[in-house]
Design an enzyme around this catalytic site. Structure first.
Site, PDB file in Angstrom:
ATOM      1  N   GLY A  14      -8.862  -3.202  11.876  1.00  0.00           N
ATOM      2  CA  GLY A  14      -8.188  -3.280  13.168  1.00  0.00           C
ATOM      3  C   GLY A  14      -6.994  -4.210  13.242  1.00  0.00           C
ATOM      4  N   ASN A  16      -3.867  -3.259  13.138  1.00  0.00           N
ATOM      5  CA  ASN A  16      -2.921  -2.621  14.071  1.00  0.00           C
ATOM      6  C   ASN A  16      -3.404  -2.747  15.508  1.00  0.00           C
ATOM      7  OD1 ASN A  16      -0.504  -1.269  12.768  1.00  0.00           O
ATOM      8  ND2 ASN A  16      -2.152  -0.697  11.375  1.00  0.00           N
ATOM      9  N   ARG A  67     -18.827  18.093  14.896  1.00  0.00           N
ATOM     10  CA  ARG A  67     -17.595  17.431  15.346  1.00  0.00           C
ATOM     11  C   ARG A  67     -17.344  17.642  16.837  1.00  0.00           C
ATOM     12  NH1 ARG A  67     -14.132  15.367  11.290  1.00  0.00           N
ATOM     13  NH2 ARG A  67     -14.810  16.189   9.295  1.00  0.00           N
ATOM     14  N   HIS A 111       0.859   5.848  10.202  1.00  0.00           N
ATOM     15  CA  HIS A 111       0.537   6.205   8.815  1.00  0.00           C
ATOM     16  C   HIS A 111       1.401   5.353   7.879  1.00  0.00           C
ATOM     17  CE1 HIS A 111      -0.841   8.673   5.524  1.00  0.00           C
ATOM     18  NE2 HIS A 111       0.404   8.707   5.084  1.00  0.00           N
ATOM     19  N   GLU A 145      -2.322  19.558  12.135  1.00  0.00           N
ATOM     20  CA  GLU A 145      -2.255  19.276  10.692  1.00  0.00           C
ATOM     21  C   GLU A 145      -2.324  17.768  10.478  1.00  0.00           C
ATOM     22  OE1 GLU A 145      -1.748  21.383   7.840  1.00  0.00           O
ATOM     23  OE2 GLU A 145      -2.538  22.760   9.367  1.00  0.00           O
ATOM     24  N   ASP A 147      -1.519  14.067   9.518  1.00  0.00           N
ATOM     25  CA  ASP A 147      -0.307  13.273   9.340  1.00  0.00           C
ATOM     26  C   ASP A 147       0.956  14.091   9.589  1.00  0.00           C
ATOM     27  OD1 ASP A 147      -1.843  11.017   8.759  1.00  0.00           O
ATOM     28  OD2 ASP A 147      -1.993  11.558   6.654  1.00  0.00           O
ATOM     29  N   GLU A 176       4.142  -2.150   9.962  1.00  0.00           N
ATOM     30  CA  GLU A 176       3.304  -1.393  10.901  1.00  0.00           C
ATOM     31  C   GLU A 176       3.080  -2.187  12.179  1.00  0.00           C
ATOM     32  OE1 GLU A 176      -0.304   0.463   9.422  1.00  0.00           O
ATOM     33  OE2 GLU A 176       0.442   0.390   7.382  1.00  0.00           O
TER      34      GLU A 176
HETATM   35  C1  GRF Z   1      -3.151   1.240   8.332  1.00  0.00           C
HETATM   36  O1  GRF Z   1      -2.498   1.141   7.106  1.00  0.00           O
HETATM   37  C2  GRF Z   1      -2.729   2.492   9.065  1.00  0.00           C
HETATM   38  O2  GRF Z   1      -1.414   2.845   8.814  1.00  0.00           O
HETATM   39  C3  GRF Z   1      -3.659   3.523   8.487  1.00  0.00           C
HETATM   40  O3  GRF Z   1      -4.888   2.852   8.333  1.00  0.00           O
HETATM   41  C4  GRF Z   1      -4.652   1.460   8.167  1.00  0.00           C
HETATM   42  C5  GRF Z   1      -5.442   0.770   9.230  1.00  0.00           C
HETATM   43  O4  GRF Z   1      -5.407  -0.628   9.095  1.00  0.00           O
HETATM   44  N1  GRF Z   1      -3.723   4.687   9.330  1.00  0.00           N
HETATM   45  P1  GRF Z   1      -5.937  -1.547  10.276  1.00  0.00           P
HETATM   46  O5  GRF Z   1      -7.403  -1.152  10.523  1.00  0.00           O
HETATM   47  O6  GRF Z   1      -5.092  -1.316  11.475  1.00  0.00           O
HETATM   48  O7  GRF Z   1      -5.838  -2.952   9.748  1.00  0.00           O
END
Ligand code: GRF
Length: 216
Positions: A14, A16, A67, A111, A145, A147, A176
């Site tokens: 987490g 991000n 799902r 991503h 699709e 990404d 990011e």
């Molecule tokens: C990040 O590199 C994001 O781009 C990818 O998964 C990773 C997640 O990292 N989708 P975090 O859990 O946010 O540290």
């Protein structure tokens, strides 16, 4: 002005999510986090939510037969909190077209590559193996699709001599943490619109200069 209500979906550490928590802590930021949902009970991001006083919910996909049922539960949790924009932040489950269409143009992902290059897992390793001199990260609207979808922001990050996947990943991760809040801000301010499956940014400034690697 009312702040845009975010629902953040995570599966892991987490970082991000943390960048979004920190951005939302500023009173002038135009969005707030209404709920964090993890499909894994052990996700470190749940502690980050707790520490920030944000509701964190576990919806463990293993407890659902298929799902569709899992995603119905997700949708119910997001709807109940009035979520307006769903942000995938290291969420490691593929979402069905039903979920993606339900949140069409209100669902974004980050991503760690310059899409459409290196979709899927292990993008850092594949970037290094391919010999590209830049990789980076992308925030995009989600389409069925994997990404794929209209791109909001990208950051280019150089691949340096001697990089392994961890070193490149750490450098990309810093970018990011800058572009995810920036993308959310653009969307929350109504400045990022999708026109013919491309994102048009209102009041966009041209970036300064061109990056060369190695310097030319
Ligand atoms: C990040 O590199 C994001 O781009 C990818 O998964 C990773 C997640 O990292 N989708 P975090 O859990 O946010 O540290």
């Amino acid at each position: 002005m009312a702040r845009l209500k975010l629902g953040i979906l995570i599966s892991g550490r987490g970082s991000n999510l943390q960048a979004l928590i920190d951005a939302c802590a500023a009173p002038e930021f135009p969005a707030e986090i209404a709920i964090v949902v993890s499909n894994r009970p052990e996700a470190g991001g749940l502690d980050r939510a707790r520490q920030a006083g944000i509701e964190g919910v576990v919806i463990d996909h293993r407890e659902f037969g298929d799902r569709a049922t899992f995603e119905r539960e997700l949708i119910a949790a997001l709807d109940q909190r009035g979520v307006e924009l769903v942000c995938l932040a290291g969420f490691m489950r593929l979402l069905t077209p039903t979920f993606v269409d339900r949140w069409r143009d209100r669902l974004i992902n980050i991503h760690p590559s310059l899409l459409p290059a290196f979709r899927g897992l292990h993008s850092d390793e594949r970037a290094i193996d391919s010999g590209v001199r830049f990789s980076g990260c992308t925030v995009h609207f989600v389409r069925p699709e994997m990404d794929d979808g209209p791109i909001v922001i990208q950051a280019a990050v150089p691949v340096l001599p001697g990089d392994d996947a961890d070193a490149l990943s750490a450098r990309i991760l810093e970018a990011e943490h800058r572009i995810y809040p920036a993308a959310v801000r653009l969307i929350a301010e109504g400045r990022a619109r999708i026109v013919d499956e491309r994102v048009v940014i209102e009041g966009e400034h041209a970036p300064v200069g061109t990056a060369f690697n190695p310097p030319a």
